[in-house]
Write an enzyme that holds these catalytic residues in place. Structure first.
Site, PDB file in Angstrom:
ATOM      1  CD  GLU A 322      51.563 -10.927 -68.414  1.00 49.62           C
ATOM      2  OE1 GLU A 322      50.429 -10.434 -68.438  1.00 49.62           O
ATOM      3  OE2 GLU A 322      52.603 -10.240 -68.516  1.00 49.62           O
ATOM      4  CG  HIS A 351      54.231 -10.904 -36.681  1.00 47.48           C
ATOM      5  ND1 HIS A 351      54.223 -11.313 -35.363  1.00 47.48           N
ATOM      6  CD2 HIS A 351      55.503 -10.494 -36.937  1.00 47.48           C
ATOM      7  CE1 HIS A 351      55.423 -11.137 -34.838  1.00 47.48           C
ATOM      8  NE2 HIS A 351      56.222 -10.646 -35.773  1.00 47.48           N
ATOM      9  CE  LYS A 455      45.469  -6.188 -72.598  1.00 49.10           C
ATOM     10  NZ  LYS A 455      46.649  -5.916 -73.460  1.00 49.10           N
TER      11      LYS A 455
END
EC number: 5.3.1.9
Length: 533
Positions: A322, A351, A455
């Site tokens: 960010e 793994h 938003k």
């Protein structure tokens, strides 16, 4: 294995600070001495700009504010006496409040001592507190922490179910800087409903952490919540961990917040040094710059070989991505900066995706995080005269060696143990590296315009959903295709979104929207009420 040459390089570039309990090994990044020389002047300029920032220079021109998270662990550095006193007084209030809760002097409405904390927030307001709460949790904790950090109704129900009959003994912290963050508001309303259904007064269990004068602050004052603690405009969400955002819940949990602050303060001191090779934050940022060549697109794989640091990767993911993921530089030029951060923990990740790291695209560097102390007390020997902790270290060393043999770069951060002090050190180390890297590439690390775009688009989707429901309810029983409905509400360019919204509406009962399946599926028809025959 390690050669004489690599041992010499290791010793030459190893950063070690016994007081911090920190080692930083950058020797397996393939930079040259010439690279370090070429970066001397840019680094000097970065140090100068950081000095100005810490003295209160305008660091976020978009929002017209200072950036002062460094002051949180050393208030006397703040540029005004008002800020100095505000930080100190807030910390005292946090510790006093925690003591009142722990002593039972402040209880729930029915005389229930508070035993749990429920944090409601999103993004930086909760990632940091959640990481530290998990990293430093112990059987000695004074309160148990729960978190609602998403708008998922089922996820909220799961958290509330785990709290169960302990809800009367649960203190709820609502964290939102502006007080208008939708996810946090929705979480608060969901939790408020739960308290009401349990016959409890939400305000008698609620604490606000927000900016003074915000919507949330006003609500807490109006309803008489237990307390409100401040967030400041000069602290961003992703760097707010050492403000009331993190310190309040951690103090309530019983974590050593003084040690956390001291670790960050001490590390800050090291990262102000003008000698780059003696500055761990600068070295870290410089390695990022070397790996990316100052361009976006590189991947950082974070591998902490310690379960207590499992959430550190998520915390760093937000802090770094960010802050550094920016389209424009400070001159307004398009640069598409950013470092992609992912990872989980070793040796689990060996793994899962190690195969690709070794044989796939060479578009990454690995940050290993090693913790020397295995556990409290002695360990049992497994096989080969070795403990499980010795095997874990061997997996780290083996993975690092395999990467080196394949020409893949890595750096290693080592701390002695996981405690409040070392967590503070790690937080400060990466915060400083982010600031320095941003200065080297000329971007604003302290805003997030793209988040605001998301938003805004979400708000438009809600409005479109409401228009769909209103139209269908005004034509009860009549069936509409997506195209017909979009045309009727003048949203023809958004037919895909109309379809997605309709699928959700028909899967949930609240608005009474039904579907007559079509072939193909997008040609289904939608209606409210009984269909007109």
């Amino acid at each position: 294995m390690v050669t004489i040459t690599s041992w010499k390089r290791f010793k030459e570039y190893l950063y070690y600070d016994q007081e911090l309990g920190l080692l930083l090994d950058i020797s397996r990044m393939n930079f040259s001495a010439e690279f370090l020389r070429s970066m001397a002047e840019p680094m000097r300029e970065a140090y100068h700009q950081l000095q100005l920032l810490e003295k209160g220079a305008l660091a976020n021109p978009d929002e017209g504010r200072m950036v002062g998270h460094y002051w949180l662990r050393n208030p006397d550095l703040a540029p005004t006496e008002e800020i100095v006193q505000d930080i100190k007084e807030t910390l005292k209030e946090i510790l006093d409040f925690a003591e009142q809760i722990h002593s039972g002097r402040l209880q729930g409405e029915k005389g229930n001592p508070f035993r749990n904390i429920l944090l409601v927030g999103v993004g930086g307001s909760i990632l940091g507190p959640r990481f530290v709460a998990d990293a430093l949790a112990s059987s000695r904790d004074k309160m148990k922490a729960f978190f609602i950090d998403n708008g998922d109704p089922d996820g909220i129900d799961r958290v509330l179910s785990r709290i169960g009959e302990e809800l009367p003994a649960t203190l709820c912290l609502i964290i939102s800087k502006s007080g208008g963050t939708i996810e946090t508001r929705n979480g608060m309303l969901e939790v408020r409903r739960a308290y009401k259904e349990a016959g409890l007064s939400f305000p008698d269990h609620a604490v606000a952490i927000t900016q003074r004068g915000s919507q949330l602050d006003k609500l807490s004052q109006k309803e008489g919540w237990l307390r409100a603690f401040p967030m400041w405009d000069w602290v961003g969400g992703r760097t707010s961990l050492l403000s009331a955002v993190g310190l309040l819940s951690l103090a309530l949990q019983g974590i050593d917040v003084a040690g956390l602050l001291q670790g960050a303060k001490d590390c800050d001191g090291r990262t102000r040094r003008p000698d780059t090779l003696d500055n761990p934050g600068a070295l870290l940022a410089l390695m990022w710059y070397y790996s990316t060549q100052g361009q976006g697109g590189k991947q950082m794989v974070v591998l902490p070989y310690k379960d207590r640091l499992e959430l550190f990767t998520k915390y760093l993911q937000q802090l770094i991505m960010e802050s550094l993921g920016k389209e424009k530089n400070l001159q307004g030029e398009t640069v598409h900066q950013g470092i992609t951060v992912y990872g989980n923990k070793g040796s689990s990740d060996q793994h899962s995706y190690l195969q690709q790291l070794l044989e796939g695209p060479d578009n990454f560097f690995v940050t290993f995080i090693e913790v020397l102390k295995d556990r409290q007390g002695p360990s049992t020997y497994m096989e080969e005269n070795s403990t499980s902790g010795e095997y874990l270290q061997a997996f780290l060393l083996g993975t690092r060696e395999a990467l080196t043999q394949k020409g893949r770069e890595s750096l290693t951060i080592t701390v002695k143990e996981v405690n409040a002090y070392t967590i503070g050190v790690l937080i400060a180390l990466f915060e400083r590296a982010v600031s320095i890297y941003a200065l080297l590439v000329g971007i604003n690390a302290y805003h997030q315009p793209a988040v605001e775009m998301g938003k805004k688009a979400a708000g438009q989707a809600i409005q479109l959903k409401n228009n769909i429901v209103e139209f269908l309810k005004s034509h009860p029983g009549k069936k509409f295709s997506v195209s017909e409905l979009a045309l009727a509400i003048q949203e023809e360019e958004h037919q895909e979104m109309v379809f997605k919204l309709l699928l959700h509406l028909t899967t949930n009962p609240e608005h009474g929207v039904n579907m007559e399946p079509g072939e193909p599926w997008p040609e289904s028809r939608f209606f409210v009420g009984g269909p007109i025959s």
